[in-house]
Scaffold this motif. Sequence first.
Motif, PDB file in Angstrom:
ATOM      1  N   GLU A   8      -2.108   5.361   4.910  1.00 16.96           N
ATOM      2  CA  GLU A   8      -1.706   3.527   4.107  1.00 16.96           C
ATOM      3  C   GLU A   8      -1.904   3.427   2.768  1.00 16.96           C
ATOM      4  OE1 GLU A   8      -5.521   4.907   5.412  1.00 16.96           O
ATOM      5  OE2 GLU A   8      -4.032   5.052   6.453  1.00 16.96           O
ATOM      6  N   LYS A   9      -2.941   4.624   1.839  1.00 20.14           N
ATOM      7  CA  LYS A   9      -2.603   5.110   1.204  1.00 20.14           C
ATOM      8  C   LYS A   9      -1.736   5.229  -0.290  1.00 20.14           C
ATOM      9  CE  LYS A   9      -8.131   5.447   0.839  1.00 20.14           C
ATOM     10  NZ  LYS A   9      -9.191   5.340   0.372  1.00 20.14           N
ATOM     11  N   ALA A  10      -0.950   6.537   0.960  1.00 14.59           N
ATOM     12  CA  ALA A  10       0.034   7.759   0.484  1.00 14.59           C
ATOM     13  C   ALA A  10       0.909   6.258  -0.151  1.00 14.59           C
ATOM     14  CB  ALA A  10       0.575   8.104   1.029  1.00 14.59           C
ATOM     15  N   LEU A  11       1.254   5.627   1.073  1.00 19.65           N
ATOM     16  CA  LEU A  11       2.773   4.442   0.967  1.00 19.65           C
ATOM     17  C   LEU A  11       2.404   2.943  -0.186  1.00 19.65           C
ATOM     18  CD1 LEU A  11       2.585   3.297   4.669  1.00 19.65           C
ATOM     19  CD2 LEU A  11       4.749   4.224   3.555  1.00 19.65           C
ATOM     20  N   THR A  12       0.693   2.797  -0.270  1.00 17.78           N
ATOM     21  CA  THR A  12       0.529   2.541  -1.306  1.00 17.78           C
ATOM     22  C   THR A  12       0.846   2.580  -2.569  1.00 17.78           C
ATOM     23  OG1 THR A  12      -0.492   0.025  -1.995  1.00 17.78           O
ATOM     24  CG2 THR A  12      -1.684   2.014  -1.845  1.00 17.78           C
ATOM     25  N   GLU A  43      12.077  -2.700  -3.508  1.00 12.51           N
ATOM     26  CA  GLU A  43      11.146  -0.823  -2.068  1.00 12.51           C
ATOM     27  C   GLU A  43       9.954  -1.014  -2.471  1.00 12.51           C
ATOM     28  OE1 GLU A  43      15.466  -0.368  -3.719  1.00 12.51           O
ATOM     29  OE2 GLU A  43      13.433  -1.210  -4.444  1.00 12.51           O
ATOM     30  N   ALA A  44       9.030  -1.440  -3.426  1.00  8.72           N
ATOM     31  CA  ALA A  44       7.764  -1.527  -3.558  1.00  8.72           C
ATOM     32  C   ALA A  44       6.882  -2.216  -2.392  1.00  8.72           C
ATOM     33  CB  ALA A  44       7.209  -2.144  -5.380  1.00  8.72           C
ATOM     34  N   ILE A  45       7.377  -3.452  -2.147  1.00 13.23           N
ATOM     35  CA  ILE A  45       7.410  -4.879  -1.204  1.00 13.23           C
ATOM     36  C   ILE A  45       6.917  -4.123   0.707  1.00 13.23           C
ATOM     37  CG2 ILE A  45       7.667  -6.130   0.068  1.00 13.23           C
ATOM     38  CD1 ILE A  45       7.899  -8.412  -3.094  1.00 13.23           C
ATOM     39  N   ALA A  46       8.423  -3.327   0.356  1.00 13.11           N
ATOM     40  CA  ALA A  46       8.035  -2.475   1.428  1.00 13.11           C
ATOM     41  C   ALA A  46       6.858  -1.475   1.945  1.00 13.11           C
ATOM     42  CB  ALA A  46      10.033  -1.976   1.816  1.00 13.11           C
ATOM     43  N   CYS A  47       6.854  -0.644   0.964  1.00  9.39           N
ATOM     44  CA  CYS A  47       6.047   0.478   0.900  1.00  9.39           C
ATOM     45  C   CYS A  47       4.632  -0.468   1.861  1.00  9.39           C
ATOM     46  CB  CYS A  47       5.352   0.665  -0.148  1.00  9.39           C
ATOM     47  SG  CYS A  47       7.386   1.982  -0.352  1.00  9.39           S
ATOM     48  N   HIS A  48       3.849  -1.764   0.539  1.00  3.22           N
ATOM     49  CA  HIS A  48       2.817  -1.573   1.049  1.00  3.22           C
ATOM     50  C   HIS A  48       3.022  -2.878   2.073  1.00  3.22           C
ATOM     51  CE1 HIS A  48       1.782  -1.098  -3.425  1.00  3.22           C
ATOM     52  NE2 HIS A  48       2.772  -1.718  -3.605  1.00  3.22           N
ATOM     53  N   ARG A  49       4.139  -3.031   2.464  1.00  3.39           N
ATOM     54  CA  ARG A  49       4.165  -4.452   4.398  1.00  3.39           C
ATOM     55  C   ARG A  49       3.964  -2.960   5.619  1.00  3.39           C
ATOM     56  NH1 ARG A  49       7.802  -9.558   2.582  1.00  3.39           N
ATOM     57  NH2 ARG A  49       6.661 -10.379   2.488  1.00  3.39           N
ATOM     58  N   PRO A  97      -4.523  -2.934   8.205  1.00  2.00           N
ATOM     59  CA  PRO A  97      -4.201  -4.157   6.903  1.00  2.00           C
ATOM     60  C   PRO A  97      -5.346  -4.765   7.140  1.00  2.00           C
ATOM     61  CG  PRO A  97      -3.942  -4.002  10.099  1.00  2.00           C
ATOM     62  CD  PRO A  97      -4.168  -2.742   9.581  1.00  2.00           C
ATOM     63  N   GLY A  98      -6.634  -3.800   7.102  1.00  7.47           N
ATOM     64  CA  GLY A  98      -7.832  -4.557   6.467  1.00  7.47           C
ATOM     65  C   GLY A  98      -7.700  -3.921   4.613  1.00  7.47           C
ATOM     66  N   LEU A  99      -6.300  -3.140   4.526  1.00  8.89           N
ATOM     67  CA  LEU A  99      -6.387  -2.266   3.112  1.00  8.89           C
ATOM     68  C   LEU A  99      -6.716  -3.475   1.825  1.00  8.89           C
ATOM     69  CD1 LEU A  99      -6.888   0.372   1.758  1.00  8.89           C
ATOM     70  CD2 LEU A  99      -4.856   0.625   1.900  1.00  8.89           C
ATOM     71  N   ALA A 100      -7.774  -3.551   1.347  1.00  8.13           N
ATOM     72  CA  ALA A 100      -7.363  -4.683   0.186  1.00  8.13           C
ATOM     73  C   ALA A 100      -6.902  -4.124  -0.735  1.00  8.13           C
ATOM     74  CB  ALA A 100      -8.978  -4.595  -0.394  1.00  8.13           C
ATOM     75  N   ASN A 139      -2.109  -4.902  -4.165  1.00 10.43           N
ATOM     76  CA  ASN A 139      -0.793  -4.465  -5.007  1.00 10.43           C
ATOM     77  C   ASN A 139       0.402  -5.454  -4.287  1.00 10.43           C
ATOM     78  OD1 ASN A 139      -1.677  -2.579  -6.243  1.00 10.43           O
ATOM     79  ND2 ASN A 139      -1.594  -1.025  -5.375  1.00 10.43           N
ATOM     80  N   LEU A 140       0.536  -5.634  -2.824  1.00  9.89           N
ATOM     81  CA  LEU A 140       1.727  -6.465  -2.626  1.00  9.89           C
ATOM     82  C   LEU A 140       1.524  -7.374  -3.538  1.00  9.89           C
ATOM     83  CD1 LEU A 140       3.635  -7.312  -0.337  1.00  9.89           C
ATOM     84  CD2 LEU A 140       1.866  -7.797   1.253  1.00  9.89           C
ATOM     85  N   GLY A 141       0.355  -8.532  -3.759  1.00 12.10           N
ATOM     86  CA  GLY A 141       0.566  -9.499  -4.417  1.00 12.10           C
ATOM     87  C   GLY A 141       1.285  -9.606  -5.366  1.00 12.10           C
ATOM     88  N   LEU A 142       1.113  -8.869  -6.107  1.00  5.40           N
ATOM     89  CA  LEU A 142       1.755  -7.973  -7.927  1.00  5.40           C
ATOM     90  C   LEU A 142       2.619  -7.775  -7.702  1.00  5.40           C
ATOM     91  CD1 LEU A 142      -1.043  -5.463  -9.447  1.00  5.40           C
ATOM     92  CD2 LEU A 142      -1.083  -8.245  -9.573  1.00  5.40           C
ATOM     93  N   SER A 143       3.224  -7.333  -6.735  1.00  3.74           N
ATOM     94  CA  SER A 143       5.102  -6.935  -5.901  1.00  3.74           C
ATOM     95  C   SER A 143       5.306  -8.577  -5.690  1.00  3.74           C
ATOM     96  CB  SER A 143       4.976  -6.374  -5.520  1.00  3.74           C
ATOM     97  OG  SER A 143       4.501  -4.369  -6.130  1.00  3.74           O
ATOM     98  N   LEU A 144       5.157  -8.718  -5.395  1.00  6.22           N
ATOM     99  CA  LEU A 144       5.920  -9.949  -4.600  1.00  6.22           C
ATOM    100  C   LEU A 144       5.871 -11.130  -5.796  1.00  6.22           C
ATOM    101  CD1 LEU A 144       3.876 -10.915  -1.131  1.00  6.22           C
ATOM    102  CD2 LEU A 144       5.992 -10.193  -1.588  1.00  6.22           C
TER     103      LEU A 144
END
Length: 236
Positions: free
Chosen positions: A33-37, A51-57, A64-67, A72-77
């Motif tokens: 999960e850390k490698a993906l984000t 692509e960034a959104i896909a990685c974070h998701r 699911p609880g990785l803050a 990072n997902l929020g910033l990409s969205l």
Amino acid sequence: MPRRAGGAGRLENFLEPPPALPSGPSVGVEQPEKALTSLGYVCSQYHLHAEAIACHRLALRYAPGLALAHWNLGLSLLMEDATWQAGWEEYEWRWHWPECPERPRHLPVPLWRGEDLHGKRLLVWTEQGYGDALQFVALLPRVQALGAEVVLETTAPLQRLFRQSFPDVQIIERPDHPDQIRCDTPLDYAIPLMSLPHRLQLQPQDRPPGDRLFARGPGRSGPLGRSICRRSVSGN
């Protein structure tokens, strides 16, 4: 790194979640999960937002609880109008990330979560950098339009500017201890400044004009919600 030329990028297709997530010692990657984000962070640096959104998701499929992945997902969205509102909801995860530049506060006032504000006194406190305060303070008139009396808590260097820009808002200085308030009158609710877009349920077209303040420094003239996206953080 080349930009994708229209349509869905290859990386986005490659990152389609598998029907079942692998587990156990045979996976071979510790903390995927850390490698993906982190990969999502790299994509965002090259403006590959889909692509960034896909990685974070996908990272959140593993954890699911990785803050950090949520933030990072929020910033990409926030970089796309179509996902702008969802980005603010994910951005609230900053309070669960231990390395967030802003500490959570435990105030003797309930957080405002969208309750009726008519006749209420709302404390809004600035957070993170000066640029964020200058950008998001333009939302205060929207809160006042809901019937609230606004008390703005900020750091000493910004008080004079905000008093001149918002003469009908009480400006108080932020104390050294994050769980204290320097306000002599009772307060009904409190909220951090950068949570207002989420609680106000703003849409991209609701971005306030950037000419309310005359102290927008170089590089801060972009639409609301875009300049903070530079802070997407690698998990490494």
